[in-house]
Design an enzyme around this catalytic site. Structure first.
Site, PDB file in Angstrom:
ATOM      1  N   SER A 592       1.246  22.930  31.366  1.00  0.00           N
ATOM      2  CA  SER A 592       0.404  21.791  31.732  1.00  0.00           C
ATOM      3  C   SER A 592      -1.025  22.278  31.967  1.00  0.00           C
ATOM      4  O   SER A 592      -1.641  22.819  31.053  1.00  0.00           O
ATOM      5  CB  SER A 592       0.985  21.078  32.964  1.00  0.00           C
ATOM      6  OG  SER A 592       0.367  19.825  33.171  1.00  0.00           O
ATOM      7  N   ASP A 667       6.108  13.386  25.568  1.00  0.00           N
ATOM      8  CA  ASP A 667       5.320  13.665  26.772  1.00  0.00           C
ATOM      9  C   ASP A 667       4.381  12.489  27.020  1.00  0.00           C
ATOM     10  O   ASP A 667       3.371  12.335  26.335  1.00  0.00           O
ATOM     11  CB  ASP A 667       4.537  14.969  26.577  1.00  0.00           C
ATOM     12  CG  ASP A 667       3.918  15.494  27.858  1.00  0.00           C
ATOM     13  OD1 ASP A 667       3.649  14.670  28.758  1.00  0.00           O
ATOM     14  OD2 ASP A 667       3.699  16.712  27.958  1.00  0.00           O
ATOM     15  N   HIS A 699       7.194  15.808  29.555  1.00  0.00           N
ATOM     16  CA  HIS A 699       6.335  16.883  30.038  1.00  0.00           C
ATOM     17  C   HIS A 699       7.127  18.058  30.616  1.00  0.00           C
ATOM     18  O   HIS A 699       6.657  19.198  30.625  1.00  0.00           O
ATOM     19  CB  HIS A 699       5.379  16.320  31.101  1.00  0.00           C
ATOM     20  CG  HIS A 699       4.208  17.184  31.399  1.00  0.00           C
ATOM     21  ND1 HIS A 699       3.332  17.634  30.421  1.00  0.00           N
ATOM     22  CD2 HIS A 699       3.728  17.697  32.568  1.00  0.00           C
ATOM     23  CE1 HIS A 699       2.387  18.379  30.973  1.00  0.00           C
ATOM     24  NE2 HIS A 699       2.609  18.437  32.271  1.00  0.00           N
TER      25      HIS A 699
END
Length: 722
Positions: A592, A667, A699
């Site tokens: 991320s 995602d 995600h």
């Protein structure tokens, strides 16, 4: 001959036994090192008791069990699913009525986004032991304060359900997918303001306040959903990217008796957020936290429940951004407790009911990290802080006047607490990098332990067999003079005369922390596994991370990725100069924000890093959502250079090392668009790299064997390229 055979057999057995002590990805991601916890621990409000959701493996059933805080003994089982076939699928979550005589039980939950879900709900009467199914696939049901009604949301509208009559009454009727949402937050509020239920009952149950989201002008984002179908489905939802239109929000008050709804006049605000909303202890006064779009100006409003007129009782401004607080607590006279960073560190303040400051309760060059509550009887506040060090957590009590502070936790590491309703006891959760989580009961007066609850001794004993190295904490000073928290894991058979490759891990996002003295998570176990294979693993929290004061955290304003990347590169240079490190073999990994960072580090630090792995990275800040990105960067229209200079997609031409890029196609947070466009940029820059796309994974990239395959892939990439 027999002796030789026996000796060979003995040696073979010993070798096998030793080999079994090597950590595997399969063990890590099938829960072999998972610590025992107190699931769904919930402190009751009316009795000095708490509930825990337990699972009986022998009967494959779940129980909500009630325990006494003073003795820790089980008082009774409130409900056992084996007695109710309707709950054969288990209990996903539950909520009590205010008098704790009724229970709403969720099952058959279906996730929507990170926090949101729909579920079927059952009403359980604790006195009659009757269970009845009330609601199908609804969101966020809550009891009215008197327990006679239930508010809930379904299909973007709000409703009330009368328990006695079984009648459902609509509060709104204009809800429409991708257009109007009533009482439930939109995607970006849920993700960045971290709440889903956007409605609240007044203290007397006569009114319901709710936020309405008009997202009709918000641009849409679409994702293909592949499954195993002949043609992919398309999932479309509203997602405001940086600088794009947000949902238009409005605040309303519904009168449960008359059915009349009034709109709160917020015409003096434009392009704003209602970041929090809840009723005060005065049944006719509603509070709301309103932020401007830059999020550097926050108004706490008190709103008259009859006229819907609003007035500002508190205002906070910041040169960077104002943190939204969940710690707003109203006392009996409607004075309130509030947390703020206004003196440079997050602290607790007391205001009277007009918004006049009465007292700053906590002070010092350290942060309050959790607010646990206020004991009205003894005028005492309970909280968690990093007063003893930014990588530690301790539990404290302090008088409302800011005097008589007592540290209640006793062990060095990470302590957190759940207090009994009368603040006589608390359950302390303690862990450190060498101690799996321990739960114990303590006196809230002085912190003295009453007894142990869970000690995870079995896990501690199991871990010993792997003879793992220690996670060593230290402060790293860069060439520029910045002092950064760090940890290092060396191979157990570390030899200072050798040269080792280094694998760096970080997240680095604003206010985050990876260097903390707490128990090992799954990532840590993977790092331990890598240490068994000859790697040194290092983590450094650079500038912009949390719990060292507002100045350290907010120095990255308008330049996300600039100073953070500088610090990782500079840290790698310092580490590379250690006598036992091979400076030509330093890699970096992140997920991320951490993936955004590892990409940037490999590109901008091409002469420092040999390889990088980026999972689900933001590659261009223009692709990310409005609330998060603009909080730190303002809009791309206002700060184009801040966006572009620090986005890895614009630095692909600098790639020299080995690069593995990973993303899930489903995602909804950091869209796969980020990786797809960077893949194209790398291709057009004629750069060789590796990439992996995970169909229909969000995600977190998990489900089935996904994590096992993913971490084996990353392990192989490290072994081949570092």
């Amino acid at each position: 001959m027999r002796i030789k055979s026996a000796l060979v057999l003995f040696i073979t057995c010993c070798f096998s036994l030793t080999a079994q002590q090597k950590i595997t990805v399969e063990e890590i991601y099938t829960g072999a090192f998972r610590a025992q916890a107190m699931d769904e621990l919930f402190a009751m409000k009316n009795t000095n008791q708490y509930t825990v959701l337990n699972f009986d493996r022998s009967t494959r059933s779940m129980q909500i069990d009630l325990y006494d805080f003073a003795t820790l003994k089980k008082v009774n089982t409130i409900i056992d699913t084996k007695s109710f076939p309707e709950l054969a699928n288990g209990i996903d979550s539950f909520v009590f009525s205010a008098d704790e005589k009724q229970l709403l039980i969720a099952n058959n939950s279906n996730p929507i986004f990170r926090h949101s879900f729909t579920a079927d709900y059952f009403l359980y009467n604790l006195e009659t032991k009757k269970l009845s199914k009330l609601l199908e696939q609804v969101q966020q049901p809550t009891f009215s304060p008197d327990g006679t009604k239930i508010g809930f949301a379904k299909a973007n509208n709000l409703f009330t359900y009368d328990i006695a009559s079984g009648k459902t009454t609509p509060i709104t009727s204009d809800g429409k997918k991708n257009s109007i949402i009533n009482g439930i937050t939109d995607w970006v509020y849920e993700e960045e303001f971290a709440f889903v239920r956007a409605y609240d009952w007044s203290a007397d149950g006569k009114k319901i306040a709710y936020i309405r989201f008009d997202e009709s002008e918000v641009p849409e984002f679409s994702m293909n959903v592949y499954k195993k179908d002949l043609y992919p489905a398309v999932e479309t939802f509203k997602y405001p990217k940086a600088g794009e239109k947000n949902a238009v929000v409005s605040l309303h008050i519904y009168d449960v008796t008359t059915g009349i709804t009034k709109t709160v006049a917020l015409g003096n605000y434009t392009d704003f957020y209602i970041a929090r909303m809840k009723w005060t202890n005065d049944a006719n006064v509603l509070s709301a936290q309103v932020l401007n779009r830059h999020q550097d100006n926050l108004d706490l409003l008190f709103i008259d429940g009859t006229t819907a007129a609003a007035k500002v009782v508190l205002n906070e401004k910041d040169k960077a951004y104002v943190e939204v607080t969940d710690n707003l607590t109203f006392l009996k006279d409607n004075s309130f407790i509030w947390t703020s960073e206004k003196d440079g560190y997050n602290h607790i303040y007391l205001y009277d009911k007009t918004g006049k400051l009465k007292n700053q309760i906590t002070k010092g060059n350290w942060e309050v990290t959790a607010y646990y509550g206020f004991d009205e009887k003894n005028k005492t506040v309970f909280y968690q802080s990093v007063e003893k060090g930014s990588i530690l957590r301790d539990v404290y009590r302090i008088g409302l006047d800011g005097k008589n502070k007592i540290k209640l936790s006793q062990q060095i590491g990470t302590n957190s607490a759940t207090f009994s309703p009368n603040f006589q006891f608390f359950i302390n959760s303690y862990s450190s990098a060498t101690q799996p989580t321990v739960y114990s009961l303590h006196h809230a007066k002085d912190g003295k332990q009453v007894q142990s609850i869970i000690d995870n001794s079995a896990l501690a004993e199991k871990i010993k067999k792997y003879n793992l190295p220690n996670k060593e904490f230290f402060e790293l000073t860069t060439e520029k003079g910045y002092k950064l928290n760090a940890w290092m894991i060396k191979p157990k058979d570390f030899d200072a005369a050798k040269k080792y490759p280094v694998f760096m891990f970080q997240y680095s996002g604003p206010g985050s922390q990876q260097v903390a003295n707490d128990w090992l998570d799954t990532n840590d176990m993977w790092f331990m596994m890598l240490s068994q294979q000859g790697y040194i693993v290092v983590c450094v929290d650079g500038r912009g991370t949390g719990f060292k004061g507002a100045e350290f955290k907010k120095c990255t304003q308008k330049e996300l990725g600039k100073f953070e990347v500088e610090d990782q590169i500079d840290a790698a240079k310092v580490i590379g100069n250690y006598t036992y490190v091979d400076k030509t073999r330093i890699g970096i990994f992140g997920w991320s924000y951490g993936g955004f960072m590892s990409s940037n580090c490999l590109f901008k630090g091409a002469d420092v890093f040999k390889m990088a792995i980026a999972v689900a990275p933001v590659t261009n800040w223009r692709f990310y959502d409005s609330i998060y990105t603009e909080r730190y960067m303002q809009t791309p229209q206002e700060n184009a250079s801040g966006y572009d200079d620090n986005s890895p997609i614009n630095h692909v031409s600098k790639l020299k090392g080995k690069f593995l890029l990973i993303h899930g196609t489903a995602d909804d947070n950091v869209h796969v668009q980020n990786s797809m466009q960077m893949i194209e940029a790398l291709v057009q820059a004629n750069k060789q790299f590796d990439w992996a796309i995970y169909p229909d994974k969000n995600h977190g990239i998990y489900g089935g064997k996904t994590r096992i395959q993913l971490f084996n892939k990353m392990t192989d990439f490290i072994k081949e390229n570092l």
